[in-house]
Design a protein around this motif. Structure first.
Motif, PDB file in Angstrom:
ATOM      1  N   ILE A   2      16.582   4.730 -11.975  1.00 49.07           N
ATOM      2  CA  ILE A   2      17.283   5.596 -12.924  1.00 49.07           C
ATOM      3  C   ILE A   2      16.302   6.019 -14.008  1.00 49.07           C
ATOM      4  O   ILE A   2      15.546   5.195 -14.521  1.00 49.07           O
ATOM      5  CB  ILE A   2      18.493   4.878 -13.561  1.00 49.07           C
ATOM      6  CG1 ILE A   2      19.519   4.498 -12.484  1.00 49.07           C
ATOM      7  CG2 ILE A   2      19.143   5.762 -14.628  1.00 49.07           C
ATOM      8  CD1 ILE A   2      20.673   3.674 -13.016  1.00 49.07           C
ATOM      9  N   ASN A  57      20.044  12.771 -16.541  1.00 49.30           N
ATOM     10  CA  ASN A  57      20.054  11.366 -16.131  1.00 49.30           C
ATOM     11  C   ASN A  57      20.029  11.367 -14.611  1.00 49.30           C
ATOM     12  O   ASN A  57      20.957  11.848 -13.965  1.00 49.30           O
ATOM     13  CB  ASN A  57      21.290  10.641 -16.655  1.00 49.30           C
ATOM     14  CG  ASN A  57      21.366   9.207 -16.149  1.00 49.30           C
ATOM     15  OD1 ASN A  57      22.006   8.928 -15.136  1.00 49.30           O
ATOM     16  ND2 ASN A  57      20.712   8.299 -16.857  1.00 49.30           N
ATOM     17  N   CYS A  58      18.914  10.891 -14.046  1.00 50.50           N
ATOM     18  CA  CYS A  58      18.720  10.933 -12.599  1.00 50.50           C
ATOM     19  C   CYS A  58      18.908   9.538 -12.008  1.00 50.50           C
ATOM     20  O   CYS A  58      18.355   8.550 -12.516  1.00 50.50           O
ATOM     21  CB  CYS A  58      17.328  11.450 -12.270  1.00 50.50           C
ATOM     22  SG  CYS A  58      16.990  11.550 -10.494  1.00 50.50           S
ATOM     23  N   SER A  59      19.671   9.455 -10.944  1.00 48.54           N
ATOM     24  CA  SER A  59      19.903   8.190 -10.243  1.00 48.54           C
ATOM     25  C   SER A  59      19.490   8.364  -8.781  1.00 48.54           C
ATOM     26  O   SER A  59      19.975   9.255  -8.097  1.00 48.54           O
ATOM     27  CB  SER A  59      21.378   7.797 -10.329  1.00 48.54           C
ATOM     28  OG  SER A  59      21.619   6.615  -9.596  1.00 48.54           O
ATOM     29  N   LYS A  61      19.184   6.078  -5.406  1.00 50.80           N
ATOM     30  CA  LYS A  61      19.479   4.782  -4.791  1.00 50.80           C
ATOM     31  C   LYS A  61      18.491   4.426  -3.687  1.00 50.80           C
ATOM     32  O   LYS A  61      18.205   3.249  -3.443  1.00 50.80           O
ATOM     33  CB  LYS A  61      20.903   4.789  -4.235  1.00 50.80           C
ATOM     34  CG  LYS A  61      21.981   4.907  -5.306  1.00 50.80           C
ATOM     35  CD  LYS A  61      23.377   4.861  -4.692  1.00 50.80           C
ATOM     36  CE  LYS A  61      24.445   4.959  -5.775  1.00 50.80           C
ATOM     37  NZ  LYS A  61      25.821   4.933  -5.198  1.00 50.80           N
ATOM     38  N   GLY A  67      18.441  12.209  -4.843  1.00 51.37           N
ATOM     39  CA  GLY A  67      19.171  11.560  -5.921  1.00 51.37           C
ATOM     40  C   GLY A  67      20.269  12.446  -6.475  1.00 51.37           C
ATOM     41  O   GLY A  67      20.601  13.494  -5.918  1.00 51.37           O
TER      42      GLY A  67
END
Length: 226
Positions: A2, A57-59, A61, A67
């Motif tokens: 993140i 805000n980058c997520s 996984k 993402g």
């Protein structure tokens, strides 16, 4: 993984009924792609305009998968030009060049700054001329410097200086404003010739070798200028 950053929206296309896949050019992570879920909601779609600046805000996984982004508007820049069709097309053309010429996930502060400069250029009287110079500067920043001032020859004709490059006994003329960048009152045919010069360079050095087409957004913009 993140991370948080800020970035300009470079492109977007529909992913499913409620979401889009978007490309941003960010300050600290370069060009990044991700899904924006709920992008068609009234809360988001109104300001999800190409060229606007966002907090991201980058997520991610899994590194092998795309993402997702959560976005908040920082500066709604593009709507300032909603009443000027040519400038709107210029923004999308410029962002298509950013997408074409930059690599994924490679930080480049100079590219981020040159995007900011675009919106300063659009407020100037000679914005079309300065946009062509902007494209040349972008090419230089990614390693494709035309070095026009170094390779140009000049001759006097009808009491005017003409610039050209000579190859195999053929002269290719260079619009003078690309050499004498302080020139003003540029005629439309000179501007079109400036675009042609950049287009030919793009095709020869980037597009044809990589079997890709010129961004349609740039083609549409140039056709609108003619």
């Amino acid at each position: 993984m993140i991370w948080d950053d800020k970035g300009f929206l470079v492109s977007k296309f529909k992913y499913n009924e409620n979401s889009v896949i978007a490309d941003f050019f960010t300050l600290n992570h370069g060009k990044c792609s991700g899904i924006i879920f709920g992008a068609t909601s009234n809360k988001i779609k109104g300001y999800l305009q190409i060229g606007n600046l966002f907090h991201l805000n980058c997520s991610i996984k899994n590194e092998s998968k795309i993402g997702s982004f959560k976005v908040e508007i920082i500066n709604s820049i593009t709507p300032l030009f909603f009443n000027d069709r040519k400038k709107l097309h210029c923004i999308t053309a410029a962002m298509s060049m950013i997408k074409l010429l930059t690599a994924e996930n490679q930080k480049n502060y100079e590219i981020f700054d040159v995007i900011k400069e675009l919106f300063i250029i659009l407020k100037n009287e000679d914005w079309i001329k300065n946009y062509i110079l902007w494209e040349l500067n972008l090419l230089k920043l990614v390693g494709y410097d035309l070095e026009l001032k170094k390779i140009a020859n000049k001759e006097f004709k009808n009491d005017k200086i003409q610039y050209f490059v000579e190859n195999s006994n053929t002269k290719k003329f260079i619009p003078s404003f690309l050499i004498e960048t302080n020139n003003k009152d540029i005629k439309i045919n000179e501007l079109i010739n400036g675009f042609k010069l950049v287009t030919n360079y793009l095709e020869k050095n980037i597009l044809i070798p990589n079997n890709i087409n010129q961004p349609i957004q740039r083609t549409d913009f140039i056709n609108l200028i003619k």
